[in-house]
Motif scaffolding. Structure first.
Motif, PDB file in Angstrom:
ATOM      1  N   VAL A 255      35.252  54.793  37.769  1.00 43.86           N
ATOM      2  CA  VAL A 255      33.977  55.740  36.775  1.00 43.86           C
ATOM      3  C   VAL A 255      34.652  56.749  37.039  1.00 43.86           C
ATOM      4  N   GLY A 256      34.632  57.586  38.211  1.00 49.39           N
ATOM      5  CA  GLY A 256      35.550  58.844  38.003  1.00 49.39           C
ATOM      6  C   GLY A 256      36.346  59.564  37.621  1.00 49.39           C
ATOM      7  N   TYR A 257      37.313  58.325  37.944  1.00 48.52           N
ATOM      8  CA  TYR A 257      38.820  58.487  36.915  1.00 48.52           C
ATOM      9  C   TYR A 257      38.889  58.686  35.818  1.00 48.52           C
ATOM     10  N   TYR A 258      38.009  57.972  34.394  1.00 47.96           N
ATOM     11  CA  TYR A 258      37.671  57.417  33.931  1.00 47.96           C
ATOM     12  C   TYR A 258      36.683  58.403  32.971  1.00 47.96           C
ATOM     13  N   ILE A 259      35.623  58.526  33.555  1.00 50.26           N
ATOM     14  CA  ILE A 259      35.168  60.253  33.015  1.00 50.26           C
ATOM     15  C   ILE A 259      35.846  61.459  32.997  1.00 50.26           C
ATOM     16  N   TRP A 260      36.449  61.157  34.098  1.00 52.43           N
ATOM     17  CA  TRP A 260      37.714  62.834  34.462  1.00 52.43           C
ATOM     18  C   TRP A 260      38.650  63.119  33.515  1.00 52.43           C
ATOM     19  N   ASP A 261      38.536  61.737  33.028  1.00 54.06           N
ATOM     20  CA  ASP A 261      40.540  61.719  32.022  1.00 54.06           C
ATOM     21  C   ASP A 261      39.677  61.288  30.839  1.00 54.06           C
ATOM     22  N   ALA A 262      38.335  61.442  30.058  1.00 51.24           N
ATOM     23  CA  ALA A 262      38.113  61.382  29.033  1.00 51.24           C
ATOM     24  C   ALA A 262      37.702  63.093  28.269  1.00 51.24           C
ATOM     25  N   ALA A 263      37.421  64.386  29.585  1.00 52.47           N
ATOM     26  CA  ALA A 263      37.508  66.059  29.316  1.00 52.47           C
ATOM     27  C   ALA A 263      39.092  65.635  29.148  1.00 52.47           C
ATOM     28  N   ASP A 264      39.527  65.418  30.022  1.00 47.85           N
ATOM     29  CA  ASP A 264      40.878  65.950  30.131  1.00 47.85           C
ATOM     30  C   ASP A 264      41.751  65.402  29.169  1.00 47.85           C
TER      31      ASP A 264
END
Length: 369
Positions: A255-264
């Motif tokens: 969850v942390g990875y993909y939320i961070w990635d969505a903003a990136d």
């Protein structure tokens, strides 16, 4: 303009996350074991838990703690030939002769016999491993260093290998050698070790059961990790993200990875509600493919019927109700209950009740029904 940083979350198998959420006590016990000398309880450790709870991560972290103290670390995964590989690694370090590659042969009664193969026979393996480990420790202790051996997926180790390893470690401890060992595996590993009268020595190991992390700890970890990586995320978004994980360590990282990635992907340093939604969707997709689908592979049709009946409950299922939903007798259903318990696909919560060992398997089965 802020400098771009790498995604701080590490959902890959064995990848070390930025924060060891809820695992500080395990690390502290191990470090105290190394620092307090021979005989300290943290030097023999069993790490267990369901799939995805971070057992391999813990081996990585504890190995690093040993290296920081100048210790040598041998990292293995249990499979056929485990002891032979350990002997080979012990002998090939720093100029010790690797007898495995020499294999001198003699003729006896018309047949060629390899001394190396004879030395590594199951009957002689405890003695061979003990000699190789003692020789390695002789070298390490000259520079006040010790030896850590970590073995992942220990439930897959053969009984012969476990006997050889347990016997060898017991001898080294009796001789006051600077040795530590960690086994990581599914909970069946613990019951197998505790029920084996030959390996009783390992019952004295420090047992660490890795379970789900409290949601308060997850929220705090998300808040700190996003802040450290200069991403702005609101308290309400953090709460949504944390609640979705249910405290399951692998899901926390996804969850942390993909939320961070969505903003990136948007080249933004501010998390939006859409980023949270998209990140959670991606995390569920990955979890299904990495955990739920492999968990079901190899199970029989009736095994799956048992799980599908369980999935109709929102929490622990009464075994009598599972049998009723299957349209089978309690005795018939009990056979499959035991199979699934032994494989740690399900776990017993109370007498007469079972639940999924991996929390998201229920949701996956509901989606597929």
């Amino acid at each position: 303009m802020k400098t771009k940083r790498m995604n701080p979350f590490k959902p890959t198998a064995g990848g070390e996350p930025p924060l060891l959420i809820g695992r500080n006590r395990v690390v502290r016990d191990f470090e105290k074991g190394l620092d307090n000398g021979v005989g300290a309880p943290g030097r023999i450790m069993l790490i267990t838990g369901a799939r995805g709870t971070g057992k391999t991560v813990m081996l990585t972290v504890l190995g690093d703690k040993a290296r920081e103290r100048g210790w040598e670390v041998l990292e293995e995964t249990a499979s056929s030939g485990l002891c032979e590989r350990l002997v080979s690694e012990l002998r090939t370090k720093e100029g010790l002769m690797d007898k495995l590659t020499i294999r001198p042969s003699v003729n006896f009664a018309g047949a060629s016999v390899s001394l190396g193969e004879a030395e590594l026979s199951p009957k002689r393996m405890p003695e061979t491993l003990r000699k190789a480990m003692a020789a390695r420790l002789d070298i390490l202790e000259k520079r006040s260093a010790g030896l850590l051996i970590s073995i992942d997926e220990a439930q897959a180790a053969s009984r012969e290998d476990m006997i050889a390893i347990a016997t060898t470690i017991q001898h080294q401890i009796r001789e006051r050698r600077n040795i530590a060992i960690i086994f990581a595996g599914l909970p069946q590993m613990v019951s197998d070790l505790y029920n084996d009268e030959v390996i009783t020595f390992l019952r004295r190991a420090r047992l660490n059961m890795l379970s789900d992390v409290s949601l308060d700890e997850v929220r705090n970890a998300f808040s700190q990790t996003f802040a450290d990586s200069q991403m702005t995320i609101s308290d309400s978004q953090i709460s949504v993200a944390a609640d979705v994980t249910k405290g399951y360590p692998y899901m926390i990282q996804l969850v942390g990875y993909y939320i961070w990635d969505a903003a990136d992907i948007r080249d933004s340093w501010v998390i939006t509600d859409e980023d949270v939604k998209n990140g959670i969707d991606e995390a569920h997709y990955d979890l299904d493919n990495a955990v739920c689908i492999p968990e079901l592979q190899g199970l029989s049709k009736t095994d799956r019927e048992y799980l599908e009946a369980m999935s109709q409950s929102d929490g622990p299922s009464a075994t009598a109700e599972v049998a009723r939903l299957m349209g089978k007798s309690a005795q018939y259903a009990a056979t499959y209950r035991k199979r699934l318990l032994d494989a740690y696909v399900i776990r017993e919560t109370e007498r007469g009740e079972v639940d999924f060992a991996v929390p998201f398997l229920r949701e996956y089965l509901r989606k597929k029904s």
